[in-house]
Design a protein around this motif. Structure first.
Motif, PDB file in Angstrom:
ATOM      1  N   ARG A  35      -8.827   1.893   9.679  1.00 42.48           N
ATOM      2  CA  ARG A  35      -7.642   1.141  10.077  1.00 42.48           C
ATOM      3  C   ARG A  35      -7.974   0.005  11.023  1.00 42.48           C
ATOM      4  N   SER A  91       1.658  -5.075  -0.459  1.00 42.45           N
ATOM      5  CA  SER A  91       2.147  -4.135   0.550  1.00 42.45           C
ATOM      6  C   SER A  91       1.053  -3.757   1.537  1.00 42.45           C
ATOM      7  N   ARG A  92      -0.107  -4.384   1.416  1.00 41.60           N
ATOM      8  CA  ARG A  92      -1.260  -3.965   2.224  1.00 41.60           C
ATOM      9  C   ARG A  92      -0.947  -3.940   3.718  1.00 41.60           C
ATOM     10  N   GLU A  93      -1.145  -2.781   4.303  1.00 46.50           N
ATOM     11  CA  GLU A  93      -0.901  -2.659   5.737  1.00 46.50           C
ATOM     12  C   GLU A  93      -2.064  -3.273   6.513  1.00 46.50           C
ATOM     13  N   TRP A  97      -2.526  -4.710  10.409  1.00 49.28           N
ATOM     14  CA  TRP A  97      -3.695  -4.204  11.144  1.00 49.28           C
ATOM     15  C   TRP A  97      -4.557  -5.369  11.626  1.00 49.28           C
ATOM     16  N   ILE A 115       8.449  -5.785   2.984  1.00 49.73           N
ATOM     17  CA  ILE A 115       7.445  -4.727   3.188  1.00 49.73           C
ATOM     18  C   ILE A 115       6.618  -5.044   4.432  1.00 49.73           C
ATOM     19  N   ASN A 119       6.101  -2.797   7.750  1.00 50.39           N
ATOM     20  CA  ASN A 119       4.752  -2.386   8.154  1.00 50.39           C
ATOM     21  C   ASN A 119       4.434  -2.810   9.587  1.00 50.39           C
ATOM     22  N   LYS A 122       5.544  -0.364  12.226  1.00 50.68           N
ATOM     23  CA  LYS A 122       4.756   0.878  12.212  1.00 50.68           C
ATOM     24  C   LYS A 122       3.447   0.714  12.962  1.00 50.68           C
ATOM     25  N   ILE A 186       6.535  10.152  11.702  1.00 52.56           N
ATOM     26  CA  ILE A 186       6.362  11.407  10.943  1.00 52.56           C
ATOM     27  C   ILE A 186       6.860  12.573  11.797  1.00 52.56           C
TER      28      ILE A 186
ATOM     29  N   ALA B  41      -4.194   6.897   5.061  1.00 48.20           N
ATOM     30  CA  ALA B  41      -3.072   7.851   5.089  1.00 48.20           C
ATOM     31  C   ALA B  41      -3.605   9.285   5.093  1.00 48.20           C
ATOM     32  N   GLY B 149       3.863   0.593   2.663  1.00 49.26           N
ATOM     33  CA  GLY B 149       2.589   0.424   3.354  1.00 49.26           C
ATOM     34  C   GLY B 149       1.911   1.771   3.546  1.00 49.26           C
ATOM     35  N   THR B 150       0.701   1.713   4.079  1.00 49.94           N
ATOM     36  CA  THR B 150      -0.090   2.940   4.217  1.00 49.94           C
ATOM     37  C   THR B 150       0.537   3.948   5.186  1.00 49.94           C
ATOM     38  N   SER B 151       1.158   3.484   6.270  1.00 47.94           N
ATOM     39  CA  SER B 151       1.818   4.419   7.194  1.00 47.94           C
ATOM     40  C   SER B 151       2.902   5.194   6.462  1.00 47.94           C
ATOM     41  N   GLU B 152       3.584   4.503   5.551  1.00 51.98           N
ATOM     42  CA  GLU B 152       4.635   5.165   4.787  1.00 51.98           C
ATOM     43  C   GLU B 152       4.059   6.097   3.724  1.00 51.98           C
ATOM     44  N   GLU B 154       1.512   7.879   4.175  1.00 50.37           N
ATOM     45  CA  GLU B 154       1.258   9.077   4.976  1.00 50.37           C
ATOM     46  C   GLU B 154       2.565   9.819   5.273  1.00 50.37           C
ATOM     47  N   HIS B 155       3.602   9.050   5.570  1.00 49.82           N
ATOM     48  CA  HIS B 155       4.905   9.626   5.874  1.00 49.82           C
ATOM     49  C   HIS B 155       5.440  10.414   4.676  1.00 49.82           C
TER      50      HIS B 155
END
Ligand code: SF4
Lengths: 211, 471
Positions: A35, A91-93, A97, A115, A119, A122, A186, B41, B149-152, B154-155
């Motif tokens: 990450r 959608s790449r996070e 980052w 999106i 992101n 988050k 989460i 994730a 996204g990647t956090s989602e 994982e969620h």
């Protein structure tokens, strides 16, 4: 997640509309399984003369002198000023980052792609939507004054300009709460685990073909 | 009370709980995973010592990094060590958590958005997510599907839910009939040209009207796939007989008694007559001509008879700058006819246009013809192993090869060039993919988005032509 409360920092103006996530972080860097470490490759194709490679040392690469983030006056910027539809595309996070890793905590634009907008929150980045005219004004002032800084206050939902003018901004209540407290969503969702189980049990009974 | 849109119905059916401000917890029926947006994730799950909420709701395949050339050595066929690690990591993660993966060598492996519908994993009335913006594709089957996204990712793995706010409703209505030679790809490019790349921000788009009713399910997938290029995370088409016919008999589709129940439920997945949309965009099918993108954003698109726009004639200064930047990057001059743009590379593939109907359409143009000498590389990349098998059973591979195309193995390939298939700097490519961003197909590469038929015709001519003149 890191908390975000308030910030006073230099503003870097990226004067382009529709900045896409391929430009923010080109695909060769998406191969990482981590990450972190994306900052040196943020806007890679605009920032450097050559083509960047993942896992390579970026310190000796030739810089494009005219790219805004390479100009001495914007070094240390934590606020990115951008034009409409910032972050469109994939959608790449990796995009937030990279922005975060580079040092940006706030992005101001007239609009964001959905999106990317999501992101950003988050990852402890605050995207702020302001109307076209206000953004345009900020661009003019940033260009005109070297060392131009803004103060961002999330709790109060406002921006204070160097001349004292206060600009209010909107932010979703839930997202604000998560940012201010650095909450992991989460964990928040799992507080409702029983409700999710009940929903699922009902779904299984009424739509058995899904299970 | 006004009726509900299809999107309203899908949303309402998945709300687990809702806060006063509208923030909702939405239940997710299916998640698709691929190697690029999942490693962090899974790592997150491990670090927090969490388990997937419902293992069977997930399915994985690798697509972005897989080579399309020789695959004899399995995973060792991946020359780039970083790509290889990513594909290996997906294998390790899915194994550790017990998730099904269609890995390299499995005939079902392919581009995640081709695989989902093909296997019957994508079902009407479901919510489906994937760490990929083109997840909108699955909306062609009236699945509420969108990229995350990647956090989602994982969620969803950890909770089977997403935190969301409801989007607004947009109806894009295309009535009438399409002219011969005009394809679903041209329809969606024309729509994006009209609404702009930010036009759908904040909306779920439903595609309605005679043109979509007449369109095949695969064509609808091409359209929904690019909803995101119009800014919308979600693209939807209502259920009809074609939808049900398409799903029937697929490996993961419901069977027997469950099938009957499901079909009954799916029939209600249409917008009510009196449903109200926040925005309606109307286009007449007959007005759409074959499209070619000329710039570095999908909204920079014109019909094949057009000329490159002049930034000096653009009143909006931000737009004028965008045009100037695009022309500089694309090496094109204002006023040039689209038909005079040289084509040096041709790519037929991607989750937009790599299904069997796309390959048939391109092959029908190529049959008995040859790729022009000045075309340096033309490749056809099927969307999945099963598409490839089907195409070979129909002899399409031979048509491509005899015309001078390379017939490749399934994957994302030159759509974004994470594997070895790259568009070199300065070269113009007729591409059936969905993004013409700077550097998308390779650093410095110049992408022109077109339909499979238009790509095939451009391959033969060495420049863009109106496919209707060669049909
Ligand atoms: S084919 Fe292209 S757009 Fe589709 S999933 Fe692969 S990289 Fe993304």
């Amino acid at each position: 997640m890191e908390k975000f409360t308030r910030l006073t920092a230099i503003v870097a103006p990226l004067d382009r509309a529709n900045v896409d996530t391929d430009a923010i972080i080109p695909k060769q860097f998406l191969k990482s399984i981590k990450r972190s470490g994306f900052g040196p490759n943020l806007f890679d194709e605009w920032r450097y003369e050559d083509v960047g490679q993942p896992d390579a040392d970026n310190s000796g690469r030739p810089l494009r002198k005219d790219f805004v983030l390479n100009l001495p006056r914007y070094q240390g910027a934590k606020i990115l000023l951008a034009r409409e539809n910032f972050g469109c595309g994939s959608s790449r996070e990796h995009a937030p980052w990279a922005l975060k890793d580079f040092g940006f905590d706030v992005i101001i634009a007239p609009s964001f792609a959905d999106i990317f907008f999501n992101n950003s929150f988050k990852n402890g980045i605050l995207p702020i939507v302001l109307d076209d005219k206000t953004v345009d004004n900020l661009f003019q002032e940033t260009f005109a004054h070297e060392g131009y800084q803004l103060e961002i206050n999330l709790a109060e939902q406002h921006i204070i300009k160097p001349d004292g003018e206060v600009i209010a901004f909107e932010v979703d209540r839930f997202r604000k709460h998560c940012l201010l407290n650095g909450l992991d969503d989460i964990g928040l969702t799992l507080q409702h685990a029983e409700q999710i189980q009940a929903f699922e049990a009902n779904r299984k009974a009424t739509k058995p073909w899904l299970y | 009370m006004a009726g509900k849109t299809l999107y309203d119905k899908l949303w309402d059916d998945h709300v687990v709980r809702q806060e006063e401000d509208g923030t909702a917890l939405i239940y997710i029926d299916r998640q698709l995973l691929h190697e690029v947006t999942s490693p962090q994730a899974f790592e997150g799950l491990r670090l927090a010592k969490r388990k997937p909420w419902r293992v069977e709701a997930n399915l994985a395949t690798c697509d972005h990094n897989v080579p399309t050339t020789d695959l004899k050595n399995g995973i060792d066929s991946i020359a780039d060590p970083v790509s290889k690690i990513q594909v290996q990591t997906l294998g390790m993660n899915t194994k550790q958590f017990g998730i099904t993966e269609f890995g390299m060598g499995d005939p079902r492996q392919g581009i995640v958005h081709v695989v989902g519908p093909e296997e019957g994993i994508t079902l009407p009335g479901t919510t489906l997510v994937c760490g990929d913006s083109h997840t909108a594709t699955h909306g062609a089957l009236a699945s509420l599907a969108h990229g995350i996204g990647t956090s989602e990712v994982e969620h969803v793995l950890a909770t089977q839910c997403l935190i969301q706010k409801k989007m607004k409703n947009m109806l894009v209505k295309v009535e009438g009939k399409l002219r011969p030679g005009v394809t679903p790809k041209d329809v969606i490019l024309a729509i994006i040209g009209k609404i702009g790349t930010a036009g759908g921000n904040g909306y779920a788009i439903e595609f309605g009207g005679q043109v979509f009713r007449d369109m095949s399910v695969e064509g609808r997938m091409t359209v929904c796939n690019m909803a995101i290029e119009g800014g919308a995370r979600v693209g939807l088409v209502a259920v009809d007989e074609k939808t049900i016919e398409y799903v029937k008999g697929r490996p993961y589709a419901p069977k027997g008694e469950h099938w009957e129940l499901a079909v009954e439920a799916w029939k209600s997945l249409v917008s009510d007559e009196d449903a109200v949309f926040d925005r309606v965009v109307e286009i007449q099918g007959e007005d759409i001509l074959p499209q070619v993108s000329w710039g570095t954003s999908p909204e920079m698109v014109l019909d094949v008879n057009g000329h490159i726009p002049d930034p000096d004639k653009e009143a909006d200064p931000v737009k004028a700058t965008s045009i100037r930047n695009a022309l500089k990057y694309m090496g094109l001059a204002a006023g040039t006819p689209i038909k005079e743009i040289p084509v040096e590379y041709v790519f037929i593939g991607s989750c937009t246009n790599s299904r069997i109907e796309d390959l048939r359409a391109a092959a029908s143009v190529l049959k008995g013809k040859k790729v022009a000498d000045k075309v340096e590389l033309a490749i056809a990349v099927p969307g999945s192993g099963l598409v490839k098998q089907q195409a070979e059973a129909e002899g399409l591979d031979k048509v491509f090869i005899e015309a001078g195309f390379e017939w490749r193995n399934p994957g994302c390939s030159m759509c974004l060039a994470m594997n070895a298939d790259r568009l070199p700097a300065g070269k113009h490519c007729a591409s059936t993919s969905n993004r013409n961003f700077e550097g998308r197909q390779g650093a410095g590469g110049r992408t022109h988005l077109v339909s499979p038929e238009m790509a095939a015709a451009a391959a033969v001519a060495g420049h863009f032509v109106d496919v209707r003149d060669v049909l």
